[in-house]
Structure formats: C-alpha cells, structure tokens
Design a protein around this motif. Structure first.
Motif, PDB file in Angstrom:
ATOM      1  N   VAL A 244     -31.821 -37.108   5.987  1.00 27.38           N
ATOM      2  CA  VAL A 244     -30.488 -37.248   5.556  1.00 27.38           C
ATOM      3  C   VAL A 244     -29.518 -36.718   6.501  1.00 27.38           C
ATOM      4  O   VAL A 244     -29.415 -35.811   6.690  1.00 27.38           O
ATOM      5  CB  VAL A 244     -30.074 -36.971   4.296  1.00 27.38           C
ATOM      6  CG1 VAL A 244     -28.837 -37.025   3.779  1.00 27.38           C
ATOM      7  CG2 VAL A 244     -31.553 -37.289   3.169  1.00 27.38           C
ATOM      8  N   HIS A 245     -28.752 -37.867   7.134  1.00 29.91           N
ATOM      9  CA  HIS A 245     -27.710 -37.428   8.057  1.00 29.91           C
ATOM     10  C   HIS A 245     -26.507 -37.144   7.472  1.00 29.91           C
ATOM     11  O   HIS A 245     -26.139 -38.152   6.764  1.00 29.91           O
ATOM     12  CB  HIS A 245     -27.684 -38.438   9.235  1.00 29.91           C
ATOM     13  CG  HIS A 245     -28.838 -38.720   9.889  1.00 29.91           C
ATOM     14  ND1 HIS A 245     -28.932 -38.112  11.213  1.00 29.91           N
ATOM     15  CD2 HIS A 245     -29.982 -39.012   9.918  1.00 29.91           C
ATOM     16  CE1 HIS A 245     -30.159 -38.039  11.751  1.00 29.91           C
ATOM     17  NE2 HIS A 245     -31.009 -38.692  10.994  1.00 29.91           N
ATOM     18  N   ILE A 246     -25.701 -36.193   7.747  1.00 31.73           N
ATOM     19  CA  ILE A 246     -24.344 -35.856   6.977  1.00 31.73           C
ATOM     20  C   ILE A 246     -23.423 -35.953   8.220  1.00 31.73           C
ATOM     21  O   ILE A 246     -23.289 -35.140   9.245  1.00 31.73           O
ATOM     22  CB  ILE A 246     -24.222 -34.612   6.356  1.00 31.73           C
ATOM     23  CG1 ILE A 246     -25.571 -34.648   5.199  1.00 31.73           C
ATOM     24  CG2 ILE A 246     -23.067 -34.461   5.527  1.00 31.73           C
ATOM     25  CD1 ILE A 246     -25.915 -33.277   4.620  1.00 31.73           C
ATOM     26  N   LEU A 247     -22.347 -36.798   7.980  1.00 28.51           N
ATOM     27  CA  LEU A 247     -21.269 -36.792   8.926  1.00 28.51           C
ATOM     28  C   LEU A 247     -19.969 -36.569   8.384  1.00 28.51           C
ATOM     29  O   LEU A 247     -19.787 -36.702   6.988  1.00 28.51           O
ATOM     30  CB  LEU A 247     -21.050 -38.169   9.444  1.00 28.51           C
ATOM     31  CG  LEU A 247     -22.427 -39.169   9.916  1.00 28.51           C
ATOM     32  CD1 LEU A 247     -21.762 -40.409  10.449  1.00 28.51           C
ATOM     33  CD2 LEU A 247     -23.073 -38.314  10.969  1.00 28.51           C
ATOM     34  N   ASN A 248     -18.887 -35.960   9.136  1.00 26.80           N
ATOM     35  CA  ASN A 248     -17.660 -35.458   8.541  1.00 26.80           C
ATOM     36  C   ASN A 248     -17.000 -37.266   8.431  1.00 26.80           C
ATOM     37  O   ASN A 248     -17.354 -37.917   9.054  1.00 26.80           O
ATOM     38  CB  ASN A 248     -16.972 -34.677   9.061  1.00 26.80           C
ATOM     39  CG  ASN A 248     -16.590 -34.783  10.817  1.00 26.80           C
ATOM     40  OD1 ASN A 248     -16.832 -35.825  11.017  1.00 26.80           O
ATOM     41  ND2 ASN A 248     -16.181 -34.014  11.467  1.00 26.80           N
TER      42      ASN A 248
ATOM     43  N   GLN B  48     -22.377 -33.475  11.217  1.00 34.44           N
ATOM     44  CA  GLN B  48     -22.397 -32.094  10.711  1.00 34.44           C
ATOM     45  C   GLN B  48     -23.829 -31.278  10.353  1.00 34.44           C
ATOM     46  O   GLN B  48     -23.835 -30.212  10.453  1.00 34.44           O
ATOM     47  CB  GLN B  48     -21.456 -32.270   9.150  1.00 34.44           C
ATOM     48  CG  GLN B  48     -20.132 -32.741   9.472  1.00 34.44           C
ATOM     49  CD  GLN B  48     -19.293 -31.918  10.571  1.00 34.44           C
ATOM     50  OE1 GLN B  48     -18.954 -30.695  10.158  1.00 34.44           O
ATOM     51  NE2 GLN B  48     -19.164 -32.438  11.590  1.00 34.44           N
ATOM     52  N   CYS B  49     -24.929 -32.154   9.938  1.00 28.50           N
ATOM     53  CA  CYS B  49     -26.067 -31.668   9.630  1.00 28.50           C
ATOM     54  C   CYS B  49     -27.163 -32.915   9.141  1.00 28.50           C
ATOM     55  O   CYS B  49     -26.691 -33.968   9.099  1.00 28.50           O
ATOM     56  CB  CYS B  49     -25.813 -30.965   8.091  1.00 28.50           C
ATOM     57  SG  CYS B  49     -27.144 -30.011   7.500  1.00 28.50           S
ATOM     58  N   VAL B  50     -28.233 -32.369   9.696  1.00 30.91           N
ATOM     59  CA  VAL B  50     -29.588 -33.191   9.349  1.00 30.91           C
ATOM     60  C   VAL B  50     -30.456 -32.549   8.517  1.00 30.91           C
ATOM     61  O   VAL B  50     -30.990 -31.585   8.826  1.00 30.91           O
ATOM     62  CB  VAL B  50     -30.242 -33.620  10.605  1.00 30.91           C
ATOM     63  CG1 VAL B  50     -31.231 -34.571  10.171  1.00 30.91           C
ATOM     64  CG2 VAL B  50     -29.183 -34.515  11.519  1.00 30.91           C
TER      65      VAL B  50
END
Length: 318
Positions: free
Chosen positions: A175-179, A186-188
C-alpha cells in the motif's frame, strides 16, 4: 456500541435478500449516496442506473446513458446527495446530477479507466486507468488538475478521511501512501504477500481495510499505520470490501459463494450471505445495516435471466 450478540440477532431476523433488475449485463459497481436515499449501479452495458430507496424497496429513477464503453466504477459525492461520478473504459469520466437525466460534465482522460474515488472535501475526483496513470480532476471547473503516472500496478485508490493522504494498492502486495496535494511518497506498507486489490476507510476514520489476492483482509490503524488483525475466512482473492455506517462491521467478498460480515473490533464472524456466483462489488448503506451488492452473471445457461441484477441484504424477514 452494539454488542456482537445483538448484531448476530439482528441479522438472524433480517437476513432476506431481494433482487432488482438493474442492467442488461454484468454490474461492475454499486454505491449509496451520502443520505442513503439513492443507490447507483454501473455496468458492462455502458449505462448507470439510479434507484430511490423507499423503506425497504428500490424503485428505478433514471438510466444514465452517454458512456460508449463499460462503466467500471462509480462514486457519489461525499456530502452532496445529488452528484455522481463514473469511470469508463471509453477514456472518460462523467459527472451526473441525479435530479436530471443527463451528465453535467464529460472529462476526456488518457486511458481506459477502471477505478475512481471522490476526495472527502468534495473538490476533486481521482481516476485510475489500465496504464497505472491517476488523473486528478477539479470538480468545480471540470478540468484536469494533475496526472500522476506510477511505475507499479495500481489497483484501487483512496484518500484518507482527513483529505491529506492518498493511498494506492499495488500488484506487489504493498500500500503506497502519498501526501496530498503534493503527491510525494510518505510510506510504503508491506501489507500482503500477494497483490493488494481493494482498500476502504471506515466512516469514523479509525481504521482502513485492505483486501488481497491471498484471500485475506487486513485491518489497519489509520493513525499509526499498523496492522491490527487479519480476517481469513475467504478462500478466493478478496475483491471488494465495505464498512458499515458506524464502523462496526466489514463486508468482504470474492469468488467465494458467500459474502463475509465481520465484527471489526475482533474479526469475529457476524453472519455470511450466500450467493450463487462470485461477488465483485459491495456497499453498506450510510445509515443502517443494509448491504447492496452485485454478483457475476451466472453460467451461460442462466446468464440471460440473472444478468444485471442488484441485490439488497438486511431486509426484515416476512
């Protein structure tokens, strides 16, 4: 908070499923509007059906026509109960007003669109296509605000409830997390050992759930981004998930001939809904324990009779 025993008793007394003919071929997507008075469905037959909910029955209001290819996913505006957005393989996104029978905007995109979501503030629609390009559309001007390509398989997309993070499920089990709106990584999250297919945030903002090709559904703390439990009663890839209005229940469905209803706080099974064919779209009502869903067409011998049906579960027994 409703207890597990009370929920089980509720569904034991309200376990009838009613079918509604919606389309002439397979239904790809169902979704309730923000006030729960309307249900929309999108289909391979290129149309969108809008139903009005009267007590425990649906009556068809409109059939929206305009797309020239399959309507693969649709989503209602988060707080305006009249506005609907649809994503189609015809390389377009359309916005519709449920009070009329015409689209109010037709936005041309660069690829065949397969998923769509609306930002919690109602100002943006994001649509993903088969080439893993996500397009962000300003819903006030109907103009493309940004096009963001990705170098991995993008399956489903979603904002968090606070509108400041953007989530994508990938074919690598992440799950890729972008601002947002910067769209910087921001986080994978290494969420599953197999493809992550679907993602859903609960209405309270406390959790999000991820469905995977490993037949598991993982439940995550949305603030700390940690997995707190998994649900493993499915035997086939978890294709679609939906939280109940109060965040207490989670529906999960797949090629299994049943829909699993779990108690979120423990993962305990509350009930299951038997189906006669695979289920690829589910949506809990925003104000009550009423689940809309649609199944794959039955085998070729029965397809003409069963094609294009929308189903409601949670109706009182006669």
């Amino acid at each position: 908070m409703v207890t597990v025993s009370a929920l089980k008793e509720h569904f034991a007394a309200n376990c009838r499923t009613r079918d509604y003919q919606s389309h002439t071929s397979k239904v790809h997507s169902v979704d309730w509007n923000s006030d729960g008075r309307r249900l929309a469905s999108g289909s391979f037959d290129k149309t969108v059906s809008v139903f009005h909910l009267e007590k425990d029955r649906l009556s068809k209001e409109h059939t929206f026509k305009g797309h020239s290819d399959s309507v693969d996913q649709l989503t209602w505006h988060p707080f305006n109960p009249e506005l609907l957005a649809t994503a189609s393989l015809d390389k377009s996104v359309r916005l519709w007003d449920a009070r009329t029978n015409k689209s109010i905007a037709n936005i041309v995109t660069k690829g065949e669109n397969i998923n769509i979501c609306w930002s919690p503030d109602g100002q943006t629609v994001a649509v993903g296509n088969k080439e893993d390009l996500v397009t962000f559309i300003d819903t006030r001007t109907y103009k493309t605000r940004k096009e963001q390509p990705f170098k991995f398989e993008v399956n489903e997309i979603s904002w968090n409830n606070d509108n400041d993070l953007f989530f994508l499920t990938s074919g690598q089990g992440n799950v890729h997390i972008l601002n947002y709106p910067q769209l910087e990584s921001q986080c994978v999250l290494n969420a599953h050992p197999a493809t992550c297919i679907c993602i859903e945030f609960d209405p309270t903002g406390k959790y999000f759930a991820v469905g995977s090709a490993d037949a598991m559904v993982s439940l995550w703390d949305a603030s700390h981004l940690v997995c707190i439990r998994t649900i493993s009663r499915l035997e086939w890839p978890a294709r679609t998930i939906s939280f109940s209005y109060d965040g207490q229940l989670l529906a999960s469905a797949s090629e299994d001939l049943m829909i699993d209803i779990s108690y979120v706080e423990t993962g305990e099974k509350i009930t299951d809904i038997p189906t006669e064919s695979p289920t690829f779209t589910v949506a809990f009502h925003p104000k009550r324990y009423l689940l809309a869903f649609a199944c794959d067409d039955k085998d070729s011998y029965n397809r003409d009779r069963d094609a294009g049906t929308v189903k409601l579960f949670g109706l009182p027994n006669d």
